[in-house]
Design a protein around this motif. Sequence first.
Motif, PDB file in Angstrom:
ATOM      1  N   MET A   1      42.155 -12.978  21.173  1.00 26.97           N
ATOM      2  CA  MET A   1      43.064 -14.122  21.147  1.00 26.97           C
ATOM      3  C   MET A   1      44.106 -13.964  20.059  1.00 26.97           C
ATOM      4  SD  MET A   1      40.912 -17.647  21.634  1.00 26.97           S
ATOM      5  CE  MET A   1      39.791 -17.252  20.298  1.00 26.97           C
ATOM      6  N   ASN A   2      45.296 -14.461  20.343  1.00 28.10           N
ATOM      7  CA  ASN A   2      46.314 -14.628  19.325  1.00 28.10           C
ATOM      8  C   ASN A   2      46.410 -16.108  18.993  1.00 28.10           C
ATOM      9  OD1 ASN A   2      47.197 -11.884  19.213  1.00 28.10           O
ATOM     10  ND2 ASN A   2      48.267 -12.203  21.160  1.00 28.10           N
ATOM     11  N   LEU A   3      46.772 -16.407  17.747  1.00 28.13           N
ATOM     12  CA  LEU A   3      46.951 -17.797  17.333  1.00 28.13           C
ATOM     13  C   LEU A   3      48.415 -18.168  17.507  1.00 28.13           C
ATOM     14  CD1 LEU A   3      45.774 -20.371  16.080  1.00 28.13           C
ATOM     15  CD2 LEU A   3      46.269 -19.393  13.825  1.00 28.13           C
ATOM     16  N   GLU A   4      48.695 -19.106  18.406  1.00 26.84           N
ATOM     17  CA  GLU A   4      50.060 -19.555  18.657  1.00 26.84           C
ATOM     18  C   GLU A   4      50.386 -20.778  17.804  1.00 26.84           C
ATOM     19  OE1 GLU A   4      51.111 -19.945  22.839  1.00 26.84           O
ATOM     20  OE2 GLU A   4      49.244 -18.905  23.365  1.00 26.84           O
ATOM     21  N   PHE A   5      51.677 -20.977  17.565  1.00 31.29           N
ATOM     22  CA  PHE A   5      52.134 -22.154  16.827  1.00 31.29           C
ATOM     23  C   PHE A   5      53.118 -22.925  17.696  1.00 31.29           C
ATOM     24  CE2 PHE A   5      55.217 -24.203  13.912  1.00 31.29           C
ATOM     25  CZ  PHE A   5      54.345 -25.087  13.287  1.00 31.29           C
ATOM     26  N   VAL A   6      52.816 -24.192  17.943  1.00 32.42           N
ATOM     27  CA  VAL A   6      53.689 -25.065  18.733  1.00 32.42           C
ATOM     28  C   VAL A   6      54.292 -26.084  17.777  1.00 32.42           C
ATOM     29  CG1 VAL A   6      53.857 -26.663  20.670  1.00 32.42           C
ATOM     30  CG2 VAL A   6      52.208 -24.761  20.749  1.00 32.42           C
ATOM     31  N   LYS A   7      55.611 -26.003  17.583  1.00 33.92           N
ATOM     32  CA  LYS A   7      56.266 -26.834  16.578  1.00 33.92           C
ATOM     33  C   LYS A   7      56.427 -28.276  17.041  1.00 33.92           C
ATOM     34  CE  LYS A   7      60.107 -26.768  13.308  1.00 33.92           C
ATOM     35  NZ  LYS A   7      61.331 -26.055  12.861  1.00 33.92           N
TER      36      LYS A   7
ATOM     37  N   ALA B   1      34.419 -18.956  33.089  1.00 37.12           N
ATOM     38  CA  ALA B   1      35.032 -18.290  34.245  1.00 37.12           C
ATOM     39  C   ALA B   1      36.212 -17.417  33.852  1.00 37.12           C
ATOM     40  CB  ALA B   1      35.484 -19.339  35.267  1.00 37.12           C
ATOM     41  N   LYS B   2      36.800 -17.685  32.680  1.00 35.29           N
ATOM     42  CA  LYS B   2      37.930 -16.890  32.197  1.00 35.29           C
ATOM     43  C   LYS B   2      37.499 -15.828  31.189  1.00 35.29           C
ATOM     44  CE  LYS B   2      41.356 -20.557  32.901  1.00 35.29           C
ATOM     45  NZ  LYS B   2      42.399 -21.424  32.271  1.00 35.29           N
ATOM     46  N   GLY B   3      36.207 -15.668  31.028  1.00 29.90           N
ATOM     47  CA  GLY B   3      35.711 -14.625  30.143  1.00 29.90           C
ATOM     48  C   GLY B   3      35.405 -15.077  28.730  1.00 29.90           C
ATOM     49  N   GLY B   4      35.444 -16.389  28.479  1.00 24.39           N
ATOM     50  CA  GLY B   4      35.107 -16.895  27.152  1.00 24.39           C
ATOM     51  C   GLY B   4      36.272 -17.584  26.478  1.00 24.39           C
ATOM     52  N   TRP B   5      36.444 -17.313  25.183  1.00 23.16           N
ATOM     53  CA  TRP B   5      37.527 -17.930  24.424  1.00 23.16           C
ATOM     54  C   TRP B   5      38.855 -17.312  24.869  1.00 23.16           C
ATOM     55  CZ3 TRP B   5      36.284 -22.125  21.792  1.00 23.16           C
ATOM     56  CH2 TRP B   5      34.942 -22.290  21.412  1.00 23.16           C
ATOM     57  N   TYR B   6      39.785 -18.148  25.256  1.00 23.32           N
ATOM     58  CA  TYR B   6      41.011 -17.605  25.851  1.00 23.32           C
ATOM     59  C   TYR B   6      42.297 -18.180  25.263  1.00 23.32           C
ATOM     60  CZ  TYR B   6      41.417 -21.929  28.608  1.00 23.32           C
ATOM     61  OH  TYR B   6      41.541 -23.238  28.996  1.00 23.32           O
TER      62      TYR B   6
ATOM     63  N   ILE C   1      31.347 -23.185   8.854  1.00 20.02           N
ATOM     64  CA  ILE C   1      31.535 -22.613  10.185  1.00 20.02           C
ATOM     65  C   ILE C   1      30.228 -21.995  10.689  1.00 20.02           C
ATOM     66  CG2 ILE C   1      32.851 -20.971  11.566  1.00 20.02           C
ATOM     67  CD1 ILE C   1      34.380 -23.461  10.372  1.00 20.02           C
ATOM     68  N   HIS C   2      29.490 -21.366   9.796  1.00 23.55           N
ATOM     69  CA  HIS C   2      28.197 -20.812  10.205  1.00 23.55           C
ATOM     70  C   HIS C   2      27.248 -21.933  10.615  1.00 23.55           C
ATOM     71  CE1 HIS C   2      24.740 -18.207  10.480  1.00 23.55           C
ATOM     72  NE2 HIS C   2      24.087 -19.020   9.667  1.00 23.55           N
ATOM     73  N   ARG C   3      27.226 -23.027   9.832  1.00 15.89           N
ATOM     74  CA  ARG C   3      26.348 -24.149  10.180  1.00 15.89           C
ATOM     75  C   ARG C   3      26.748 -24.766  11.519  1.00 15.89           C
ATOM     76  NH1 ARG C   3      25.776 -29.136   6.082  1.00 15.89           N
ATOM     77  NH2 ARG C   3      27.877 -29.562   6.884  1.00 15.89           N
ATOM     78  N   MET C   4      28.056 -24.761  11.811  1.00 12.91           N
ATOM     79  CA  MET C   4      28.506 -25.273  13.098  1.00 12.91           C
ATOM     80  C   MET C   4      27.935 -24.439  14.236  1.00 12.91           C
ATOM     81  SD  MET C   4      32.390 -26.348  14.071  1.00 12.91           S
ATOM     82  CE  MET C   4      32.642 -27.757  15.174  1.00 12.91           C
ATOM     83  N   ASN C   5      27.841 -23.148  14.030  1.00 14.29           N
ATOM     84  CA  ASN C   5      27.237 -22.293  15.050  1.00 14.29           C
ATOM     85  C   ASN C   5      25.734 -22.545  15.181  1.00 14.29           C
ATOM     86  OD1 ASN C   5      28.672 -20.690  16.844  1.00 14.29           O
ATOM     87  ND2 ASN C   5      29.080 -19.086  15.352  1.00 14.29           N
ATOM     88  N   VAL C   6      25.088 -22.886  14.080  1.00 15.78           N
ATOM     89  CA  VAL C   6      23.666 -23.262  14.144  1.00 15.78           C
ATOM     90  C   VAL C   6      23.502 -24.505  15.020  1.00 15.78           C
ATOM     91  CG1 VAL C   6      21.697 -24.116  12.801  1.00 15.78           C
ATOM     92  CG2 VAL C   6      23.067 -22.205  11.927  1.00 15.78           C
TER      93      VAL C   6
ATOM     94  N   ILE D   1      30.612 -19.764  18.525  1.00  8.88           N
ATOM     95  CA  ILE D   1      31.975 -19.845  17.978  1.00  8.88           C
ATOM     96  C   ILE D   1      32.327 -18.513  17.325  1.00  8.88           C
ATOM     97  CG2 ILE D   1      33.406 -20.977  16.214  1.00  8.88           C
ATOM     98  CD1 ILE D   1      31.559 -23.461  16.633  1.00  8.88           C
ATOM     99  N   PRO D   2      33.515 -17.969  17.559  1.00 10.53           N
ATOM    100  CA  PRO D   2      33.936 -16.733  16.870  1.00 10.53           C
ATOM    101  C   PRO D   2      34.266 -17.071  15.405  1.00 10.53           C
ATOM    102  CG  PRO D   2      35.729 -17.572  18.242  1.00 10.53           C
ATOM    103  CD  PRO D   2      34.554 -18.461  18.502  1.00 10.53           C
ATOM    104  N   GLU D   3      33.289 -16.907  14.530  1.00 12.78           N
ATOM    105  CA  GLU D   3      33.372 -17.458  13.177  1.00 12.78           C
ATOM    106  C   GLU D   3      34.563 -16.930  12.380  1.00 12.78           C
ATOM    107  OE1 GLU D   3      29.732 -17.558  10.940  1.00 12.78           O
ATOM    108  OE2 GLU D   3      28.531 -18.077  12.701  1.00 12.78           O
ATOM    109  N   GLU D   4      34.758 -15.624  12.361  1.00 18.11           N
ATOM    110  CA  GLU D   4      35.834 -15.064  11.542  1.00 18.11           C
ATOM    111  C   GLU D   4      37.200 -15.525  12.049  1.00 18.11           C
ATOM    112  OE1 GLU D   4      37.484 -10.734   9.871  1.00 18.11           O
ATOM    113  OE2 GLU D   4      35.732 -10.811  11.208  1.00 18.11           O
ATOM    114  N   PHE D   5      37.402 -15.477  13.363  1.00 20.55           N
ATOM    115  CA  PHE D   5      38.689 -15.908  13.927  1.00 20.55           C
ATOM    116  C   PHE D   5      38.923 -17.386  13.648  1.00 20.55           C
ATOM    117  CE2 PHE D   5      41.422 -17.745  17.127  1.00 20.55           C
ATOM    118  CZ  PHE D   5      42.451 -16.823  17.245  1.00 20.55           C
ATOM    119  N   PHE D   6      37.904 -18.204  13.863  1.00 22.79           N
ATOM    120  CA  PHE D   6      38.029 -19.655  13.675  1.00 22.79           C
ATOM    121  C   PHE D   6      38.331 -19.986  12.217  1.00 22.79           C
ATOM    122  CE2 PHE D   6      35.778 -23.979  13.788  1.00 22.79           C
ATOM    123  CZ  PHE D   6      36.915 -24.629  14.241  1.00 22.79           C
TER     124      PHE D   6
END
Length: 355
Positions: free
Chosen positions: A1-7, A39-44, A92-97, A107-112
């Motif tokens: 994933m890329n992180l987009e910015f919507v102004k 259905a889209k392969g996960g985080w998209y 973030i780790h606790r959120m995954n727990v 959750i993709p911890e490092e990306f998030f």
Amino acid sequence: MNLEFVKREQLKEKPQDETKLGFGKVFSDYMLMLRYDEAKGGWYEAKIEPFQNLSLSPASLVFHYAQECFEGMKAYKTADGEVMMFRPWDNIHRMNVSAERLCMAPIPEEFFLNAIYELIKVEKDWIPTTPGTSLYIRPTYIGIDPFVGVRAASQYMLYVILSPVGAYYASGLAPVSIYVESQYVRAVKGGTGYTKCGGNYAASLKAGEEAHQRGYSQVLWLDGRENKYIEEVGAMNIMFKINGEILTPELNGSILAGITRDSIIKLARKMGYTVTERRISMQEVADAAKNGTLEEVWGTGTAAVVSPVGELIWNGESIKVGDGGMGKLTEELYNTLTGIQYGRIADDMGWTIKL
């Protein structure tokens, strides 16, 4: 994933009087949004976008079967204007727990975490600078499949909103009175008590309302089996200083593993105190108050940080703590932890990050 910015087309007006922020009432210009679809392969998709209402089907699983969890953390500004965060990777780790217990996609911890850093950088001007204020960060994770049936979702939203805040309690650091709940139960071992899910808090509302009507700030929960052993306060973990020793309930599966709790334990041990995590009965606390060894009681949590307790009400009797004021150790722990969080005290624990 890329992180987009919507102004955003037009920015909001920021609060003029930071002494009147309250807690969780004002929200910043932008939010972070991640989307997941099996259905889209996960985080998209990942976007920093304008703060806005969510559009969801009335059949979304989160509304019917409560598949959701959340976190709470803060960003701070130092005296020289630098932006700091405190142990966000642990949140973030606790959120995954929590997510794992609720059968939600990992959750993709490092990306998030890096995406949250970028959101805070965009919104750094929303971080208040008045002493005692901060920017509260609320990540929330929900199942959104439009399906009325009990099963785990295959589609999710993971988003983060920001709120400049003052003290969690209107009384600030004044000791609070806490009602010990003997009728209702918050959580039991084997359930979801150790997760940060909304259902735990919904289950606490009835007792909390009744406590507030009696004039008390919070509810202290006892264990759900014997109604005897102390667990946690509505919005905090809890600690007791009895005869020079710090006691706190052990993590048994029905208590949230508080990050502030863990930080205070480590700081207290570094200061030379004995800290014991074990089962603590209310009777033990009442007996300590009677024989004069109950020295201090305080709660710990992201929102309040460290909150002194001046009185516990149990079975109609008042258990006074010390002289009713903020204890010396409670104050020292509060000053040390907030000193690290705001950059006034050197962090030799590896807890903070500058953005």
